[in-house]
Design an enzyme around this catalytic site. Structure first.
Site, mmCIF file in Angstrom:
data_model
loop_
_atom_site.group_PDB
_atom_site.id
_atom_site.type_symbol
_atom_site.label_atom_id
_atom_site.label_comp_id
_atom_site.label_asym_id
_atom_site.label_seq_id
_atom_site.Cartn_x
_atom_site.Cartn_y
_atom_site.Cartn_z
ATOM 1 N N VAL A 56 0.599 -0.920 0.196
ATOM 2 C CA VAL A 56 -0.258 0.037 -0.320
ATOM 3 C C VAL A 56 0.861 1.097 -0.182
ATOM 4 C CG1 VAL A 56 -1.505 1.541 1.428
ATOM 5 C CG2 VAL A 56 -1.843 -1.214 1.367
ATOM 6 N N CYS A 57 2.047 1.196 0.976
ATOM 7 C CA CYS A 57 3.226 2.044 1.188
ATOM 8 C C CYS A 57 3.242 2.841 -0.673
ATOM 9 C CB CYS A 57 4.273 1.735 2.334
ATOM 10 S SG CYS A 57 3.518 1.363 3.450
ATOM 11 N N PRO A 58 4.153 2.683 -1.586
ATOM 12 C CA PRO A 58 4.318 2.529 -2.217
ATOM 13 C C PRO A 58 3.462 3.138 -3.303
ATOM 14 C CG PRO A 58 4.399 0.794 -2.335
ATOM 15 C CD PRO A 58 4.096 0.858 -1.541
#
Length: 184
Positions: A56-58
């Site tokens: 999810v972070c990128p």
């Protein structure tokens, strides 16, 4: 027991941390500190993610990067942060196509002290929660948003709230930049 998250009206904590700012040899790192940010007279938008090399972070980091100039246009300094170290940040940027050309620093809170002071250190994994802080030029927190670790945030909403805060007026529900504010 979960730490208490610093909220609106609190002073953003002082910090001095290394940040990954480039993937070019010899230019990878920069020492970021709160005094430099305060001296700039700009707003601060700092967003946190739990771990590098995740899923999810990128998507969030890339979306913030797409809107980088929107933050600059609003006189705001954009900083991304996690509890990973600066070397992991650089390795991730080199490894991930969407992260190679980031225009904002990736702060490394390896001691986890800033995440802990902000109250966003997840208690079991000891990673940062998915939190966003908007801080005014005087260093006062004006907006905080924290998502569950599995749910990405909405960068357009961060920009909308920043716009509303910068009017210093009453803004109705779903207010967008350029719309009328409320006369009291």
């Amino acid at each position: 027991m979960q730490n208490r998250i610093l909220s609106i009206g609190s002073t953003f904590p002082d910090f001095k941390k290394t940040a990954a700012v480039s993937i070019e040899n010899g230019k990878e790192f920069y020492e970021l500190n709160s005094e430099e940010i305060k001296a700039s007279g700009k707003w601060l938008v700092m967003f946190w993610w739990p771990k590098d090399f995740t899923f999810v972070c990128p998507t969030e980091i890339a979306e913030f990067n797409k809107h980088y100039l929107d933050f600059v246009d609003r006189d705001a300094q954009l900083i991304g942060a996690s509890t990973d170290n600066e070397f992991v940040h650089v390795a991730w940027r080199k490894d991930h196509d969407d992260l190679r050309d980031l225009r904002f620093p990736m702060l490394a809170d390896t001691s986890k002290s800033l995440a802990e002071e902000l109250g966003i250190l997840e208690q079991h994994e000891k990673v940062a929660l998915r939190a966003t802080f908007i801080v005014d030029p005087q260093g006062i927190i004006r907006w905080v948003s924290v998502n569950d670790l599995n749910v990405g945030r909405n960068v357009n909403e961060v920009l909308r709230v920043l716009d509303a805060l910068q009017t210093d007026e009453l803004c109705p529900c779903n207010w967008q930049k350029g719309e009328a504010t409320i006369e009291a």
